[in-house]
Scaffold this motif. Sequence first.
Motif, PDB file in Angstrom:
ATOM      1  N   VAL A  98      -7.148 102.388  -5.123  1.00  0.00           N
ATOM      2  CA  VAL A  98      -7.826 101.123  -5.445  1.00  0.00           C
ATOM      3  C   VAL A  98      -6.817  99.979  -5.371  1.00  0.00           C
ATOM      4  CG1 VAL A  98      -9.062  99.836  -7.234  1.00  0.00           C
ATOM      5  CG2 VAL A  98      -9.511 102.288  -6.931  1.00  0.00           C
ATOM      6  N   LYS A  99      -7.046  99.061  -4.442  1.00  0.00           N
ATOM      7  CA  LYS A  99      -6.152  97.891  -4.333  1.00  0.00           C
ATOM      8  C   LYS A  99      -6.575  96.854  -5.364  1.00  0.00           C
ATOM      9  CE  LYS A  99      -5.201  98.554   0.533  1.00  0.00           C
ATOM     10  NZ  LYS A  99      -5.620  98.157   1.861  1.00  0.00           N
ATOM     11  N   LYS A 100      -5.594  95.987  -5.711  1.00  0.00           N
ATOM     12  CA  LYS A 100      -5.813  94.959  -6.742  1.00  0.00           C
ATOM     13  C   LYS A 100      -7.135  94.219  -6.559  1.00  0.00           C
ATOM     14  CE  LYS A 100      -1.480  93.345  -8.638  1.00  0.00           C
ATOM     15  NZ  LYS A 100      -0.283  92.605  -8.343  1.00  0.00           N
ATOM     16  N   GLU A 101      -7.407  93.788  -5.320  1.00  0.00           N
ATOM     17  CA  GLU A 101      -8.573  92.927  -5.079  1.00  0.00           C
ATOM     18  C   GLU A 101      -9.903  93.670  -5.271  1.00  0.00           C
ATOM     19  OE1 GLU A 101      -6.090  93.640  -2.990  1.00  0.00           O
ATOM     20  OE2 GLU A 101      -6.728  93.735  -0.897  1.00  0.00           O
ATOM     21  N   TYR A 102      -9.841  95.003  -5.350  1.00  0.00           N
ATOM     22  CA  TYR A 102     -11.088  95.769  -5.535  1.00  0.00           C
ATOM     23  C   TYR A 102     -11.214  96.368  -6.930  1.00  0.00           C
ATOM     24  CZ  TYR A 102     -11.625  95.420  -0.499  1.00  0.00           C
ATOM     25  OH  TYR A 102     -11.778  94.940   0.775  1.00  0.00           O
ATOM     26  N   LEU A 103     -10.279  96.039  -7.823  1.00  0.00           N
ATOM     27  CA  LEU A 103     -10.302  96.688  -9.140  1.00  0.00           C
ATOM     28  C   LEU A 103     -11.623  96.449  -9.875  1.00  0.00           C
ATOM     29  CD1 LEU A 103      -8.849  98.349 -11.310  1.00  0.00           C
ATOM     30  CD2 LEU A 103      -7.961  96.210 -12.256  1.00  0.00           C
ATOM     31  N   LYS A 104     -12.093  95.209  -9.872  1.00  0.00           N
ATOM     32  CA  LYS A 104     -13.343  94.882 -10.574  1.00  0.00           C
ATOM     33  C   LYS A 104     -14.507  95.724 -10.015  1.00  0.00           C
ATOM     34  CE  LYS A 104     -16.242  90.985 -11.798  1.00  0.00           C
ATOM     35  NZ  LYS A 104     -16.616  89.615 -11.471  1.00  0.00           N
ATOM     36  N   ASP A 105     -14.596  95.787  -8.690  1.00  0.00           N
ATOM     37  CA  ASP A 105     -15.671  96.566  -8.046  1.00  0.00           C
ATOM     38  C   ASP A 105     -15.530  98.050  -8.373  1.00  0.00           C
ATOM     39  OD1 ASP A 105     -16.552  94.252  -6.848  1.00  0.00           O
ATOM     40  OD2 ASP A 105     -15.372  94.573  -5.035  1.00  0.00           O
ATOM     41  N   ALA A 106     -14.275  98.522  -8.398  1.00  0.00           N
ATOM     42  CA  ALA A 106     -14.045  99.949  -8.679  1.00  0.00           C
ATOM     43  C   ALA A 106     -14.484 100.274 -10.113  1.00  0.00           C
ATOM     44  CB  ALA A 106     -12.575 100.293  -8.474  1.00  0.00           C
ATOM     45  N   ILE A 107     -14.209  99.373 -11.040  1.00  0.00           N
ATOM     46  CA  ILE A 107     -14.618  99.615 -12.433  1.00  0.00           C
ATOM     47  C   ILE A 107     -16.147  99.582 -12.533  1.00  0.00           C
ATOM     48  CG2 ILE A 107     -14.496  98.751 -14.822  1.00  0.00           C
ATOM     49  CD1 ILE A 107     -11.881 100.073 -13.775  1.00  0.00           C
ATOM     50  N   PHE A 108     -16.769  98.651 -11.825  1.00  0.00           N
ATOM     51  CA  PHE A 108     -18.235  98.585 -11.801  1.00  0.00           C
ATOM     52  C   PHE A 108     -18.798  99.891 -11.241  1.00  0.00           C
ATOM     53  CE2 PHE A 108     -22.295  97.463  -9.785  1.00  0.00           C
ATOM     54  CZ  PHE A 108     -22.955  96.968 -10.895  1.00  0.00           C
ATOM     55  N   ALA A 109     -18.105 100.454 -10.259  1.00  0.00           N
ATOM     56  CA  ALA A 109     -18.572 101.690  -9.606  1.00  0.00           C
ATOM     57  C   ALA A 109     -18.578 102.885 -10.563  1.00  0.00           C
ATOM     58  CB  ALA A 109     -17.711 101.997  -8.391  1.00  0.00           C
ATOM     59  N   ILE A 110     -17.785 102.821 -11.627  1.00  0.00           N
ATOM     60  CA  ILE A 110     -17.781 103.947 -12.592  1.00  0.00           C
ATOM     61  C   ILE A 110     -19.205 104.108 -13.139  1.00  0.00           C
ATOM     62  CG2 ILE A 110     -16.875 104.788 -14.803  1.00  0.00           C
ATOM     63  CD1 ILE A 110     -14.310 103.203 -14.242  1.00  0.00           C
ATOM     64  N   LYS A 111     -19.818 102.962 -13.481  1.00  0.00           N
ATOM     65  CA  LYS A 111     -21.205 103.027 -13.988  1.00  0.00           C
ATOM     66  C   LYS A 111     -22.182 103.301 -12.840  1.00  0.00           C
ATOM     67  CE  LYS A 111     -20.751  99.730 -17.803  1.00  0.00           C
ATOM     68  NZ  LYS A 111     -21.261  98.527 -18.448  1.00  0.00           N
ATOM     69  N   ALA A 112     -21.983 102.565 -11.743  1.00  0.00           N
ATOM     70  CA  ALA A 112     -22.933 102.673 -10.627  1.00  0.00           C
ATOM     71  C   ALA A 112     -23.022 104.095 -10.088  1.00  0.00           C
ATOM     72  CB  ALA A 112     -22.524 101.709  -9.517  1.00  0.00           C
ATOM     73  N   LEU A 113     -21.885 104.796 -10.069  1.00  0.00           N
ATOM     74  CA  LEU A 113     -21.854 106.148  -9.492  1.00  0.00           C
ATOM     75  C   LEU A 113     -21.883 107.239 -10.563  1.00  0.00           C
ATOM     76  CD1 LEU A 113     -19.109 105.534  -6.762  1.00  0.00           C
ATOM     77  CD2 LEU A 113     -21.591 105.516  -6.456  1.00  0.00           C
ATOM     78  N   ASN A 114     -22.054 106.825 -11.808  1.00  0.00           N
ATOM     79  CA  ASN A 114     -22.081 107.762 -12.940  1.00  0.00           C
ATOM     80  C   ASN A 114     -20.842 108.667 -12.978  1.00  0.00           C
ATOM     81  OD1 ASN A 114     -23.109 108.852 -15.276  1.00  0.00           O
ATOM     82  ND2 ASN A 114     -24.280 110.434 -14.193  1.00  0.00           N
ATOM     83  N   ILE A 115     -19.686 108.025 -12.776  1.00  0.00           N
ATOM     84  CA  ILE A 115     -18.410 108.752 -12.915  1.00  0.00           C
ATOM     85  C   ILE A 115     -18.145 108.906 -14.406  1.00  0.00           C
ATOM     86  CG2 ILE A 115     -15.906 108.471 -12.577  1.00  0.00           C
ATOM     87  CD1 ILE A 115     -16.598 107.070  -9.886  1.00  0.00           C
ATOM     88  N   LYS A 116     -17.730 110.086 -14.822  1.00  0.00           N
ATOM     89  CA  LYS A 116     -17.601 110.373 -16.268  1.00  0.00           C
ATOM     90  C   LYS A 116     -16.372 109.696 -16.895  1.00  0.00           C
ATOM     91  CE  LYS A 116     -18.503 112.394 -20.132  1.00  0.00           C
ATOM     92  NZ  LYS A 116     -19.512 111.749 -20.971  1.00  0.00           N
ATOM     93  N   GLY A 117     -15.315 109.587 -16.114  1.00  0.00           N
ATOM     94  CA  GLY A 117     -14.116 108.961 -16.671  1.00  0.00           C
ATOM     95  C   GLY A 117     -13.050 108.812 -15.614  1.00  0.00           C
TER      96      GLY A 117
END
Length: 275
Positions: free
Chosen positions: A43-62
């Motif tokens: 995860v590059k710096k500029e995508y961190l926000k999107d990556a964190i959003f993806a935890i919920k969007a993709l139902n990643i547990k942690g």
Amino acid sequence: MITGKTKIIGIFGDPVEHTLSPSIHNEAFQYLGLNYCYVPFHVKKEYLKDAIFAIKALNIKGVNITVPHKEAVIKYLDEVSDEAKYIGAVNTILNNEETLKGFNTDAKGFVLSLKNEKILIKDKIFLVLGAGGAAKAIVYGILKEGGRVYIYNRTLAKAMAIKERFSNLGFIEVVSIIDKSVTEKVQTIVNATSLGLKKDDPMPLSPELLKSEHVYCDIVYPETHLMKEAEKIGCKVIGGTGMLLWQAVAAFEIWTGLQAPVEIMKKTLNKVLTK
Ligand SMILES: NC(=O)c1ccc[n+]([C@@H]2O[C@H](COP(=O)([O-])OP(=O)(O)OC[C@H]3O[C@@H](n4cnc5c(N)ncnc54)[C@H](OP(=O)(O)O)[C@@H]3O)[C@@H](O)[C@H]2O)c1
């Protein structure tokens, strides 16, 4: 085997190729028969926000969070544990029914790596080299356990900021040079800089300042040049794999709610390190 019910755990970092965490956790999941899978995400710096959003969007547990995102990630979380808030860095996130909570298991990992080697912290005096994210967690851990800290960093202002952040927890003093007057009053020296990661790195401290009575602790792994020198001098030496193991144990327990299979995780870590 990955099935429709597999729970995903990840690690977000840049770079992430060097991480040993997938091996440690996947072996532990398999050992306990848990339907979980741990995967690295670059995860590059500029995508961190999107990556964190993806935890919920993709139902990643942690996820684990590693360099350089441990501080920046805090603003995207729903909740942060008191400890992580205090330290100002998160390295573990739990997705609890779409509430993302951040934790810091580095402090606990460091403290347990010492306790496991019977190194005392209470009333002992430490010299911490470095003032980055890892140093912050380490200083917090030492002070919470009743130890005292001298801190040195190439960029003095960062060491001063750590002193300001934690001075209400106990004794912490910044030193602007490291000489005998400092090393002779401390029992344990901790390298929390990134020096030692690359083969041609200079040592973070002159070995001439070490004595056999010192405990020398390096959070960089595998074995650094200064660890080898400290061993020759007769110091008790603690490497970075202990902290790596124990922060992983704490994270595993946050995600699964189960006791981590520490021996399996330790064995796996040793195996991947000798490859
Ligand atoms: N064993 C474990 O479980 C574990 C856990 C976390 C981190 N680590 C390791 O610990 C190291 C530090 O991590 P971090 O997250 O704290 O990194 P960081 O936030 O980037 O901090 C790096 C620290 O190293 C210092 N430094 C870097 N290059 C230097 C040089 N040439 N000369 C003197 N000082 C130098 C920096 O000083 P300035 O402030 O002056 O730049 C800073 O204090 C990394 O190698 C990381 O892999 C290990």
